[in-house]
Design a protein around this motif. Structure first.
Motif, PDB file in Angstrom:
ATOM      1  N   TYR A  36       0.846  -1.200   0.000  1.00  0.00           N
ATOM      2  CA  TYR A  36       0.000   0.000   0.000  1.00  0.00           C
ATOM      3  C   TYR A  36       0.873   1.239   0.000  1.00  0.00           C
ATOM      4  N   ARG A  47      11.539   9.649  -5.495  1.00  0.00           N
ATOM      5  CA  ARG A  47      10.863  10.044  -6.732  1.00  0.00           C
ATOM      6  C   ARG A  47      11.674  11.114  -7.443  1.00  0.00           C
ATOM      7  N   ARG A 206      -3.566   5.282   1.525  1.00  0.00           N
ATOM      8  CA  ARG A 206      -2.935   5.605   2.816  1.00  0.00           C
ATOM      9  C   ARG A 206      -3.628   4.811   3.914  1.00  0.00           C
ATOM     10  N   LEU A 207      -2.905   3.926   4.557  1.00  0.00           N
ATOM     11  CA  LEU A 207      -3.501   3.139   5.639  1.00  0.00           C
ATOM     12  C   LEU A 207      -3.444   3.947   6.928  1.00  0.00           C
ATOM     13  N   ALA A 224       5.844   8.876  10.070  1.00  0.00           N
ATOM     14  CA  ALA A 224       4.573   8.261   9.650  1.00  0.00           C
ATOM     15  C   ALA A 224       4.335   6.957  10.416  1.00  0.00           C
ATOM     16  N   ARG A 330      14.023  14.202   7.225  1.00  0.00           N
ATOM     17  CA  ARG A 330      13.832  13.385   6.017  1.00  0.00           C
ATOM     18  C   ARG A 330      15.155  12.910   5.420  1.00  0.00           C
TER      19      ARG A 330
HETATM   20  C1  LIG Z   1      17.572  16.130   0.567  1.00  0.00           C
HETATM   21  C2  LIG Z   1      17.854  14.662   0.638  1.00  0.00           C
HETATM   22  C3  LIG Z   1      18.978  14.130   0.024  1.00  0.00           C
HETATM   23  C4  LIG Z   1      19.270  12.762   0.101  1.00  0.00           C
HETATM   24  N1  LIG Z   1      20.377  12.278  -0.556  1.00  0.00           N
HETATM   25  C5  LIG Z   1      20.612  10.941  -0.566  1.00  0.00           C
HETATM   26  C6  LIG Z   1      21.674  10.400  -1.326  1.00  0.00           C
HETATM   27  O1  LIG Z   1      22.423  11.117  -2.018  1.00  0.00           O
HETATM   28  N2  LIG Z   1      21.864   9.059  -1.308  1.00  0.00           N
HETATM   29  C7  LIG Z   1      21.070   8.224  -0.581  1.00  0.00           C
HETATM   30  O2  LIG Z   1      21.297   7.013  -0.594  1.00  0.00           O
HETATM   31  N3  LIG Z   1      20.026   8.703   0.150  1.00  0.00           N
HETATM   32  C8  LIG Z   1      19.779  10.049   0.169  1.00  0.00           C
HETATM   33  N4  LIG Z   1      18.716  10.544   0.892  1.00  0.00           N
HETATM   34  C9  LIG Z   1      17.956   9.629   1.743  1.00  0.00           C
HETATM   35  C10 LIG Z   1      16.891   8.868   0.938  1.00  0.00           C
HETATM   36  O3  LIG Z   1      16.053   9.771   0.263  1.00  0.00           O
HETATM   37  C11 LIG Z   1      16.052   8.049   1.887  1.00  0.00           C
HETATM   38  O4  LIG Z   1      16.875   7.317   2.765  1.00  0.00           O
HETATM   39  C12 LIG Z   1      15.188   7.024   1.158  1.00  0.00           C
HETATM   40  O5  LIG Z   1      14.570   7.573   0.020  1.00  0.00           O
HETATM   41  C13 LIG Z   1      14.129   6.544   2.142  1.00  0.00           C
HETATM   42  O6  LIG Z   1      13.345   5.545   1.531  1.00  0.00           O
HETATM   43  P1  LIG Z   1      12.187   4.832   2.360  1.00  0.00           P
HETATM   44  O7  LIG Z   1      11.517   3.882   1.455  1.00  0.00           O
HETATM   45  O8  LIG Z   1      12.752   4.317   3.637  1.00  0.00           O
HETATM   46  O9  LIG Z   1      11.197   5.999   2.813  1.00  0.00           O
HETATM   47  P2  LIG Z   1      10.255   6.991   1.854  1.00  0.00           P
HETATM   48  O10 LIG Z   1      11.007   7.220   0.603  1.00  0.00           O
HETATM   49  O11 LIG Z   1       9.929   8.108   2.728  1.00  0.00           O
HETATM   50  O12 LIG Z   1       9.044   6.066   1.528  1.00  0.00           O
HETATM   51  C14 LIG Z   1       7.972   5.896   2.436  1.00  0.00           C
HETATM   52  C15 LIG Z   1       6.690   5.776   1.638  1.00  0.00           C
HETATM   53  O13 LIG Z   1       5.636   5.461   2.545  1.00  0.00           O
HETATM   54  C16 LIG Z   1       4.485   6.131   2.108  1.00  0.00           C
HETATM   55  N5  LIG Z   1       3.569   6.218   3.245  1.00  0.00           N
HETATM   56  C17 LIG Z   1       3.721   6.959   4.380  1.00  0.00           C
HETATM   57  N6  LIG Z   1       2.671   6.736   5.220  1.00  0.00           N
HETATM   58  C18 LIG Z   1       1.866   5.833   4.607  1.00  0.00           C
HETATM   59  C19 LIG Z   1       0.626   5.189   4.980  1.00  0.00           C
HETATM   60  N7  LIG Z   1       0.034   5.455   6.154  1.00  0.00           N
HETATM   61  N8  LIG Z   1       0.053   4.314   4.112  1.00  0.00           N
HETATM   62  C20 LIG Z   1       0.657   4.046   2.912  1.00  0.00           C
HETATM   63  N9  LIG Z   1       1.829   4.629   2.523  1.00  0.00           N
HETATM   64  C21 LIG Z   1       2.418   5.492   3.359  1.00  0.00           C
HETATM   65  C22 LIG Z   1       4.995   7.478   1.617  1.00  0.00           C
HETATM   66  O14 LIG Z   1       4.076   8.111   0.732  1.00  0.00           O
HETATM   67  C23 LIG Z   1       6.295   7.075   0.934  1.00  0.00           C
HETATM   68  O15 LIG Z   1       6.116   6.822  -0.443  1.00  0.00           O
HETATM   69  C24 LIG Z   1      18.413  11.909   0.822  1.00  0.00           C
HETATM   70  C25 LIG Z   1      17.254  12.432   1.427  1.00  0.00           C
HETATM   71  C26 LIG Z   1      16.953  13.787   1.323  1.00  0.00           C
HETATM   72  C27 LIG Z   1      15.672  14.325   1.922  1.00  0.00           C
END
Ligand SMILES: Cc1cc2nc3c(=O)[nH]c(=O)nc-3n(C[C@H](O)[C@H](O)[C@H](O)COP(=O)(O)OP(=O)(O)OC[C@H]3O[C@@H](n4cnc5c(N)ncnc54)[C@H](O)[C@@H]3O)c2cc1C
Length: 398
Positions: A36, A47, A206-207, A224, A330
């Motif tokens: 989800y 993205r 969104r759950l 979240a 973030r």
């Molecule tokens: C400015 C910046 C620069 C960065 N540079 C780097 C880099 O150079 N190299 C690197 O490796 N990393 C980098 N990062 C870190 C990287 O972006 C993150 O570590 C990674 O994208 C996190 O992935 P994730 O899947 O854990 O979380 P997210 O990408 O946050 O994914 C979580 C998902 O859960 C969804 N969600 C939330 N709540 C719910 C719900 N209740 N129900 C359903 N869906 C939900 C959200 O919509 C989202 O799509 C950077 C981050 C930032 C902000």
């Protein structure tokens, strides 16, 4: 009564790097997966914006020394990745004593010799690094690591934590690679793999509660997850940084990147390594300047403009597009003195719920933590064989 059969079904909440990794890992083990995602597209912080400026909020660099590199490569999901061309790499500049220089303070290189395991967990980086290489090198190294820390005062963090990031980000040859077309190209390949393995993906979903009929991997941001699981213990430090995205008319002689040594900051012209990120003739520059808790977005933007003036002369007249934002909480986990990744919120939450993401108890740098925690969370979820809240999990279902 607890069950011991491996789970046959799994729910994944969140469709970023962590959620997709969890979904693929489980589906490869022939488990029925439903994922989800709240947003209408997958990818989360990974993205890439639709054109004309293919910006990222989150990841740019994919470090080829990280565990996710191998995991993606083994599955043919890495795709084309760009390295910074040597001529462009030669245009990396260091902002120190108010001007741009070609080198950081040379004493910094003394620090690079030290393996992270030699840096103490309990001491802050500035204290340890000053003892090892002197205060100038310690300050320069701390500010340099802002490229991966996004913190206004990295020297106050655990010496071991900062030293690992210093070594990874200053490694030669550089570890950083850049998925051509942006990270969404990697996300698209991961989504296709999940789809081919039969993962059911629900977007715009969104759950607000955790399903109880299967084990669950919560792969959202930690904020979240805290709301979703109503668990106030799900907190950890992360950075606060001002993001400045800029498209400028290209000009020969512009810097490739600027590392802040006087103050933590990083600016990079990402079209140097991937021209597809902006229309022909334009450069896409993305910068980040960490700010202290008492500082405003305008403070970080002013420091970014100071660097732009030095590195991209005439940038104001050349600007085609600009966007400023603040990324708060973030940019991944930050470990304070006395803590390591093992002290972060645990993956296993009980009642068949497992946590993945970049702020949980797993090793790695930035998004690597999302990948490693997702694999660990999924493995634990599939092997748990637990009975959730007294209800059968459907573990025996085909
Ligand atoms: C400015 C910046 C620069 C960065 N540079 C780097 C880099 O150079 N190299 C690197 O490796 N990393 C980098 N990062 C870190 C990287 O972006 C993150 O570590 C990674 O994208 C996190 O992935 P994730 O899947 O854990 O979380 P997210 O990408 O946050 O994914 C979580 C998902 O859960 C969804 N969600 C939330 N709540 C719910 C719900 N209740 N129900 C359903 N869906 C939900 C959200 O919509 C989202 O799509 C950077 C981050 C930032 C902000």
């Amino acid at each position: 009564m607890p069950r011991t059969t491996p789970a046959r079904a799994l729910t994944v909440i969140g469709g970023g790097c962590a959620g997709l990794t969890a979904a693929i890992t489980a589906a490869e083990a022939d488990v029925r997966v439903t994922l989800y995602e709240a947003h209408h597209t997958l990818g989360g912080r990974a993205r890439t914006a639709d054109g004309p400026y293919r910006t990222h909020e989150g990841p740019h660099a994919l470090y080829n020394g990280g565990p996710h590199w191998t995991w993606l490569k083994q599955r043919g999901l890495l795709g084309d990745v760009a390295a910074v061309p040597p001529l462009e790499a030669a245009r990396l500049r260091f902002h120190r004593d108010g001007v741009l220089r070609r080198t950081p303070p040379l004493a910094l290189f003394r620090l690079l010799r030290h393996r992270p395991e030699r840096a103490p967990v309990d001491e802050d980086f500035t204290t340890w690094a000053s003892r090892v290489a002197g205060p100038e090198a310690a300050r320069a190294a701390a500010h340099y690591t802002a490229v991966a820390l996004f913190h206004h005062d990295p020297g106050t963090l655990s010496a071991r934590f900062v030293q690992e990031r210093l070594r990874r980000t200053a490694a030669l040859p550089p570890e950083a690679r850049y998925p051509v077309g942006g990270w969404s190209a990697v996300i698209d390949r991961m989504a296709a793999r999940a789809w081919n393995l039969g993962v059911r993906v629900e977007t715009c979903a969104r759950l607000d509660a955790v399903p109880t009929d299967t084990p669950v991997v919560v792969a959202t941001s930690l904020d979240a997850a805290r709301r979703l699981l109503q668990d106030d213990s799900l907190v950890w430090d992360s950075g606060r940084t001002v993001l400045v995205d800029l498209a400028v008319r290209a000009r020969r002689g512009d810097a490739f990147a600027v590392s802040g040594i006087d103050f933590p900051a990083w600016l990079e012209r990402f079209t140097a390594q991937d021209t597809s990120l902006a229309p022909r003739g334009e450069s896409l520059v993305q910068g980040q300047v960490p700010i202290a808790p008492h500082e405003a977005k305008s403070d970080g933007a002013a420091r970014a403009e100071n660097l732009l003036d030095l590195a991209f002369p005439g940038w104001r007249e050349r600007t085609a597009w600009r966007r400023d934002a603040v990324a708060h909480g973030r940019t991944g986990a930050l470990d304070r003195p006395g803590t390591t990744w093992r002290d972060r919120p645990a993956i296993r939450r009980g009642d068949g719920v497992y946590l993945a993401g970049d702020m949980v108890a797993a090793p790695g740098v930035l998004s690597e933590v999302s990948f490693t925690s997702a694999i660990e969370a999924t493995t634990l979820a599939l092997m748990s064989g637990v009975t959730l809240r007294g209800r059968d999990l459907g573990l025996d279902r085909a």
